[in-house]
Design a protein around this motif. Structure first.
Motif, PDB file in Angstrom:
ATOM      1  N   ARG A  47     -19.590 -22.063 -23.424  1.00  0.00           N
ATOM      2  CA  ARG A  47     -19.352 -22.103 -24.873  1.00  0.00           C
ATOM      3  C   ARG A  47     -20.298 -23.044 -25.595  1.00  0.00           C
ATOM      4  NH1 ARG A  47     -19.819 -22.760 -29.287  1.00  0.00           N
ATOM      5  NH2 ARG A  47     -18.336 -23.041 -30.979  1.00  0.00           N
ATOM      6  N   LEU A  48     -20.540 -24.211 -25.040  1.00  0.00           N
ATOM      7  CA  LEU A  48     -21.316 -25.219 -25.749  1.00  0.00           C
ATOM      8  C   LEU A  48     -22.822 -25.010 -25.641  1.00  0.00           C
ATOM      9  CD1 LEU A  48     -19.225 -28.430 -25.035  1.00  0.00           C
ATOM     10  CD2 LEU A  48     -19.121 -26.861 -26.979  1.00  0.00           C
ATOM     11  N   PRO A  87     -24.130 -13.541 -26.800  1.00  0.00           N
ATOM     12  CA  PRO A  87     -24.936 -13.996 -25.658  1.00  0.00           C
ATOM     13  C   PRO A  87     -26.300 -14.497 -26.127  1.00  0.00           C
ATOM     14  CG  PRO A  87     -24.006 -11.808 -25.263  1.00  0.00           C
ATOM     15  CD  PRO A  87     -23.766 -12.118 -26.706  1.00  0.00           C
ATOM     16  N   LEU A  88     -26.839 -15.465 -25.404  1.00  0.00           N
ATOM     17  CA  LEU A  88     -28.200 -15.916 -25.697  1.00  0.00           C
ATOM     18  C   LEU A  88     -29.166 -14.756 -25.474  1.00  0.00           C
ATOM     19  CD1 LEU A  88     -28.106 -19.407 -23.953  1.00  0.00           C
ATOM     20  CD2 LEU A  88     -28.051 -18.956 -26.409  1.00  0.00           C
ATOM     21  N   ALA A 112     -27.221 -32.862 -24.044  1.00  0.00           N
ATOM     22  CA  ALA A 112     -27.588 -33.136 -25.436  1.00  0.00           C
ATOM     23  C   ALA A 112     -27.320 -31.924 -26.314  1.00  0.00           C
ATOM     24  CB  ALA A 112     -29.061 -33.549 -25.520  1.00  0.00           C
ATOM     25  N   ILE A 113     -27.634 -30.729 -25.801  1.00  0.00           N
ATOM     26  CA  ILE A 113     -27.382 -29.499 -26.551  1.00  0.00           C
ATOM     27  C   ILE A 113     -25.881 -29.309 -26.761  1.00  0.00           C
ATOM     28  CG2 ILE A 113     -27.453 -26.971 -26.382  1.00  0.00           C
ATOM     29  CD1 ILE A 113     -30.199 -27.283 -25.032  1.00  0.00           C
ATOM     30  N   LYS A 114     -25.096 -29.537 -25.708  1.00  0.00           N
ATOM     31  CA  LYS A 114     -23.652 -29.344 -25.806  1.00  0.00           C
ATOM     32  C   LYS A 114     -23.021 -30.322 -26.793  1.00  0.00           C
ATOM     33  CE  LYS A 114     -23.036 -27.289 -21.239  1.00  0.00           C
ATOM     34  NZ  LYS A 114     -22.337 -27.358 -19.936  1.00  0.00           N
ATOM     35  N   THR A 115     -23.581 -31.520 -26.889  1.00  0.00           N
ATOM     36  CA  THR A 115     -23.076 -32.489 -27.853  1.00  0.00           C
ATOM     37  C   THR A 115     -23.253 -31.989 -29.278  1.00  0.00           C
ATOM     38  OG1 THR A 115     -23.553 -34.343 -26.362  1.00  0.00           O
ATOM     39  CG2 THR A 115     -23.310 -34.854 -28.707  1.00  0.00           C
TER      40      THR A 115
END
Length: 235
Positions: free
Chosen positions: A47-48, A156-157, A206-209
């Protein structure tokens, strides 16, 4: 933004498989592109790692409670990994009615799923993956008239189609892709430097944050004795 071939070569240099100025053979291009897309496909279930929530509207048909969703489905779009709040119904006057997203257990407990109602109040998304890459969205009760629904989805990416595909993702993704693909490419056959593994973890974190949804505090309706509460001013 870098192109895919540059990203892959950077990843392979991190594990000593390539040197600066090297190129990829035709077989390497095919294999590496498939591996890289496989990694992104896996990230789509985290998800993140999804950086955007897409809101899309669709027309509902009177007395129809289920709709396929995906490429070529009733809701023609890329099959979402999840449907998330807020979703709502809009009538012809432009008034919106919220939809509550429920799980398979709650939907299964509904006795008469073909019941018609003025506006659907519940939405259940069956993630079932069909041969045509579609899932199914169920509404309860079924709409009595033609309405519109607005749903928010996690998509989706995007996979890379060619080695010359330009990376079009927010800041931080290039580094995360390069370092994490380096570990994927090593595949247990090449030793990965601990600093590469550390940066791979940190860059994803860092991306998930950044992608972490802001929490919304709610007070259970029963606690307030039926009164509407304001978190700042009270009852």
């Amino acid at each position: 933004m870098a192109v895919v071939s540059t990203i892959i070569l950077r990843s392979l240099r991190l594990i000593g498989e390539k040197t600066r100025g090297a190129t990829l053979t035709s077989n390497e291009q095919t294999e590496c592109l498939s591996e890289l897309n496989g990694m992104l496909d896996s990230w789509s279930n985290e998800r993140l790692m999804i950086f955007t929530v897409n809101q899309t509207s669709f027309a509902l048909t009177a007395s129809q409670g289920s709709y396929t969703i995906g490429n070529g489905g009733n809701f023609n779009m890329t099959r979402p990994t999840r449907i998330v709040d807020p979703c709502f119904i809009r009538d012809t006057d432009g008034s919106d009615t919220p939809l509550q997203i429920i799980n398979v257990e709650a939907y299964g407990r509904i006795v008469d799923k073909d019941t018609d109602g003025s506006y659907p109040a519940y939405l259940y998304y069956d993630y079932g993956f069909s041969a045509t890459s579609t899932g199914t969205v169920f509404f309860y009760p079924e709409p009595q008239s033609a309405l519109s629904t607005f749903i928010n989805t996690l998509q989706p990416l995007t996979n890379f189609s060619t080695m010359t595909h330009n990376l079009q993702m927010p800041p931080g993704y290039q580094r995360a892709i390069e370092y994490n693909y380096a570990i994927e490419a090593a595949g247990g056959f090449t030793e990965v430097d601990p600093s590469v593994a550390m940066i791979a973890r940190q860059s994803k974190a860092a991306i998930k944050t950044v992608n972490l949804p802001a929490p919304v505090s709610r007070l259970d309706y029963g606690i307030g004795g039926g009164m509407k509460m304001n978190i700042l001013s009270g009852p």
